[in-house]
Design a protein around this motif. Structure first.
Motif, PDB file in Angstrom:
ATOM      1  N   THR A 208      -5.104  -8.370  -5.604  1.00  9.52           N
ATOM      2  CA  THR A 208      -5.143  -8.165  -4.155  1.00  9.52           C
ATOM      3  C   THR A 208      -3.713  -8.319  -3.618  1.00  9.52           C
ATOM      4  O   THR A 208      -2.835  -8.864  -4.291  1.00  9.52           O
ATOM      5  N   LEU A 209      -3.498  -7.861  -2.408  1.00  7.54           N
ATOM      6  CA  LEU A 209      -2.131  -7.788  -1.910  1.00  7.54           C
ATOM      7  C   LEU A 209      -1.527  -9.146  -1.558  1.00  7.54           C
ATOM      8  O   LEU A 209      -0.329  -9.369  -1.754  1.00  7.54           O
ATOM      9  N   GLY A 210      -2.336 -10.070  -1.038  1.00  3.37           N
ATOM     10  CA  GLY A 210      -1.821 -11.342  -0.551  1.00  3.37           C
ATOM     11  C   GLY A 210      -0.897 -12.078  -1.502  1.00  3.37           C
ATOM     12  O   GLY A 210       0.216 -12.469  -1.118  1.00  3.37           O
ATOM     13  N   PRO A 211      -1.311 -12.295  -2.755  1.00  5.66           N
ATOM     14  CA  PRO A 211      -0.474 -13.081  -3.670  1.00  5.66           C
ATOM     15  C   PRO A 211       0.858 -12.429  -4.034  1.00  5.66           C
ATOM     16  O   PRO A 211       1.785 -13.118  -4.448  1.00  5.66           O
ATOM     17  N   VAL A 212       0.955 -11.096  -3.909  1.00  7.31           N
ATOM     18  CA  VAL A 212       2.202 -10.422  -4.301  1.00  7.31           C
ATOM     19  C   VAL A 212       3.028  -9.973  -3.101  1.00  7.31           C
ATOM     20  O   VAL A 212       4.192  -9.573  -3.260  1.00  7.31           O
ATOM     21  N   ALA A 213       2.462 -10.041  -1.893  1.00  8.76           N
ATOM     22  CA  ALA A 213       3.160  -9.554  -0.695  1.00  8.76           C
ATOM     23  C   ALA A 213       4.547 -10.164  -0.497  1.00  8.76           C
ATOM     24  O   ALA A 213       5.482  -9.461  -0.105  1.00  8.76           O
ATOM     25  N   PRO A 214       4.738 -11.472  -0.767  1.00  8.04           N
ATOM     26  CA  PRO A 214       6.075 -12.051  -0.545  1.00  8.04           C
ATOM     27  C   PRO A 214       7.155 -11.465  -1.449  1.00  8.04           C
ATOM     28  O   PRO A 214       8.348 -11.591  -1.147  1.00  8.04           O
ATOM     29  N   TYR A 215       6.746 -10.834  -2.554  1.00 10.72           N
ATOM     30  CA  TYR A 215       7.724 -10.348  -3.525  1.00 10.72           C
ATOM     31  C   TYR A 215       8.003  -8.850  -3.401  1.00 10.72           C
ATOM     32  O   TYR A 215       8.865  -8.320  -4.098  1.00 10.72           O
ATOM     33  N   ILE A 216       7.284  -8.163  -2.495  1.00 13.85           N
ATOM     34  CA  ILE A 216       7.460  -6.718  -2.358  1.00 13.85           C
ATOM     35  C   ILE A 216       8.730  -6.356  -1.599  1.00 13.85           C
ATOM     36  O   ILE A 216       9.471  -5.459  -2.036  1.00 13.85           O
ATOM     37  N   PRO A 217       9.072  -7.019  -0.474  1.00 14.01           N
ATOM     38  CA  PRO A 217      10.293  -6.637   0.253  1.00 14.01           C
ATOM     39  C   PRO A 217      11.562  -6.699  -0.594  1.00 14.01           C
ATOM     40  O   PRO A 217      12.464  -5.875  -0.431  1.00 14.01           O
ATOM     41  N   GLY A 218      11.662  -7.649  -1.484  1.00 14.61           N
ATOM     42  CA  GLY A 218      12.839  -7.756  -2.338  1.00 14.61           C
ATOM     43  C   GLY A 218      12.732  -6.987  -3.634  1.00 14.61           C
ATOM     44  O   GLY A 218      13.583  -7.117  -4.516  1.00 14.61           O
ATOM     45  N   ALA A 219      11.642  -6.195  -3.768  1.00 19.12           N
ATOM     46  CA  ALA A 219      11.409  -5.346  -4.944  1.00 19.12           C
ATOM     47  C   ALA A 219      11.225  -6.133  -6.238  1.00 19.12           C
ATOM     48  O   ALA A 219      11.414  -5.595  -7.328  1.00 19.12           O
ATOM     49  N   LYS A 220      10.849  -7.417  -6.108  1.00 17.86           N
ATOM     50  CA  LYS A 220      10.527  -8.168  -7.320  1.00 17.86           C
ATOM     51  C   LYS A 220       9.189  -7.703  -7.899  1.00 17.86           C
ATOM     52  O   LYS A 220       8.940  -7.849  -9.095  1.00 17.86           O
ATOM     53  N   MET A 221       8.339  -7.144  -7.020  1.00 16.36           N
ATOM     54  CA  MET A 221       7.094  -6.534  -7.455  1.00 16.36           C
ATOM     55  C   MET A 221       6.916  -5.234  -6.682  1.00 16.36           C
ATOM     56  O   MET A 221       7.252  -5.155  -5.490  1.00 16.36           O
ATOM     57  N   VAL A 222       6.393  -4.219  -7.374  1.00 16.16           N
ATOM     58  CA  VAL A 222       6.296  -2.884  -6.783  1.00 16.16           C
ATOM     59  C   VAL A 222       4.856  -2.394  -6.835  1.00 16.16           C
ATOM     60  O   VAL A 222       4.315  -2.174  -7.926  1.00 16.16           O
ATOM     61  N   PRO A 223       4.198  -2.213  -5.680  1.00 12.79           N
ATOM     62  CA  PRO A 223       2.832  -1.680  -5.681  1.00 12.79           C
ATOM     63  C   PRO A 223       2.851  -0.186  -6.006  1.00 12.79           C
ATOM     64  O   PRO A 223       3.600   0.584  -5.385  1.00 12.79           O
ATOM     65  N   LEU A 224       2.022   0.224  -6.971  1.00 13.41           N
ATOM     66  CA  LEU A 224       2.041   1.609  -7.439  1.00 13.41           C
ATOM     67  C   LEU A 224       0.877   2.435  -6.918  1.00 13.41           C
ATOM     68  O   LEU A 224       1.005   3.654  -6.742  1.00 13.41           O
ATOM     69  N   ALA A 225      -0.261   1.782  -6.684  1.00  8.64           N
ATOM     70  CA  ALA A 225      -1.449   2.514  -6.219  1.00  8.64           C
ATOM     71  C   ALA A 225      -2.460   1.526  -5.674  1.00  8.64           C
ATOM     72  O   ALA A 225      -2.473   0.348  -6.050  1.00  8.64           O
ATOM     73  N   VAL A 226      -3.326   2.024  -4.781  1.00 10.51           N
ATOM     74  CA  VAL A 226      -4.399   1.204  -4.240  1.00 10.51           C
ATOM     75  C   VAL A 226      -5.733   1.846  -4.598  1.00 10.51           C
ATOM     76  O   VAL A 226      -5.891   3.067  -4.531  1.00 10.51           O
ATOM     77  N   ALA A 227      -6.694   1.028  -4.988  1.00 11.34           N
ATOM     78  CA  ALA A 227      -7.999   1.512  -5.454  1.00 11.34           C
ATOM     79  C   ALA A 227      -8.999   1.547  -4.307  1.00 11.34           C
ATOM     80  O   ALA A 227     -10.029   0.864  -4.328  1.00 11.34           O
ATOM     81  N   ASP A 228      -8.692   2.348  -3.288  1.00 11.69           N
ATOM     82  CA  ASP A 228      -9.563   2.441  -2.125  1.00 11.69           C
ATOM     83  C   ASP A 228      -9.692   3.901  -1.720  1.00 11.69           C
ATOM     84  O   ASP A 228      -8.945   4.763  -2.202  1.00 11.69           O
TER      85      ASP A 228
END
Length: 326
Positions: A208-228
């Motif tokens: 889910t997005l919550g646990p990784v959201a803090p790391y997305i702005p700095g590109a430490k984690m990159v969301p590739l697709a959403v299953a919706d």
């Protein structure tokens, strides 16, 4: 004859008193603290939501709402505890969508003890949580196309918060639909899975997005697709799997409040009304967004239908793909 008339009159008066007392009994709820059970350890998303809802519900009802963590067996231990509790509205369960499928993926007899479809009283579906495929910065993947191409030329793995979780089911569905073979690495919860992706030990995770959201702005984690079925308002730049050309990969998560089977209708109505109001509070909406959740609400029947639909759909997927918890 006079005695008989007196007896009839006495019985009539008793019946009238009982009828008058029934609404009064319902109106007296709650008259003592309420326990909100979370079938997972403290510190996770479900626990955070439970404490948020508990605080708001306590203020509205004028009674303490105590969060009781009862982890184990993919949530079965806590769920079983609530199923066997008195159906008086004083023991409730805040359950994630793993609730619907936990018993279907467990290997042991610990899955026994309750009927997931008929053994509880649905109260309200509090929110939905879209699932994302996310890459760690060290994986060098900017798009899902990058991940799919890499998976066809090298051995790659993905982390999930646990075997048999919706994230695990999504991972195996993606493998089958896309024709790749990402190896599943299950963790005991969200935090260790995210930590290992951040540390570069595992390149990908379904989460889910919550646990990784803090790391997305700095590109430490990159969301590739959403299953919706549509892009998430929480991450509008992330494409859906269907946009990328893959249908049938809509696997979402949710949270809902249940009580033991047979709760009084008036108590269910009271709780449902309060939760619906709580879910409209701006600070609750904001806090849920940080956890990757979108408030839902509605009638108890909405939760019942969602639970039954997941049980049927994912029950088939679990059987077809041979998914089991460790």
């Amino acid at each position: 004859m006079k005695q008989s008339r007196r007896q009839v009159l006495a019985l009539a008066m008793s019946a009238a008193a009982a009828c008058a007392a029934a609404p009064a009994l319902a109106q007296s709820y709650p008259s003592k603290p309420i326990t909100l059970v979370v079938a997972y350890p403290a510190g996770g998303d479900t626990d955070a939501l439970a404490r948020l809802f508990g605080e708001k519900l306590s203020t509205r009802l004028g009674q303490p709402v105590v969060v009781d963590n009862r982890p184990g067996a993919s949530g079965v231990i806590g769920s079983s505890y609530v199923a066997k509790a008195p159906a008086d509205g004083y023991t409730l369960l805040l359950a994630p969508s793993t609730f619907s499928i936990a018993q279907l993926v467990l290997k042991t007899s610990s899955s026994a003890g309750y009927d997931v479809l008929n053994g509880f009283t649905p109260i309200i579906e509090t929110g939905t949580l879209p699932l994302f495929l996310v890459a760690g910065s060290g994986a060098g993947m900017k798009t899902f196309k990058d991940a799919a191409a890499a998976a066809k030329t090298q051995s790659l793995s993905y982390a999930s918060p646990g075997s048999g979780s919706p994230m695990h089911i999504l991972g195996e569905l993606v493998n089958k639909t896309v024709g790749i073979d990402l190896h599943h690495v299950p963790y005991r919860g969200v935090a260790p899975a995210v930590n290992d992706v951040l540390g570069g030990h595992v390149p990908l995770t379904y989460i889910t997005l919550g646990p990784v959201a803090p790391y997305i702005p700095g590109a430490k984690m990159v969301p590739l697709a959403v299953a919706d079925s549509k892009r998430s308002p929480l991450a509008p730049n992330v494409p859906t799997f269907e946009e990328l050309g893959y249908k049938g990969l809509e696997v979402g998560a949710w949270h809902g409040v249940f009580g033991p089977k047979g709760m009084p209708a008036d108590v269910v109505k009271t709780l449902n009304a309060h939760f619906n109001e709580i879910l409209k509070m701006p600070d609750v909406v904001s806090r849920m967004a940080t956890l990757g959740a979108i408030p839902l609400g509605g009638a108890p029947e909405t939760l019942a239908k969602t639970n039954a639909a997941d049980y049927e759909r994912f029950g088939k997927v679990i059987k077809d793909l041979g998914i089991q918890a460790d």
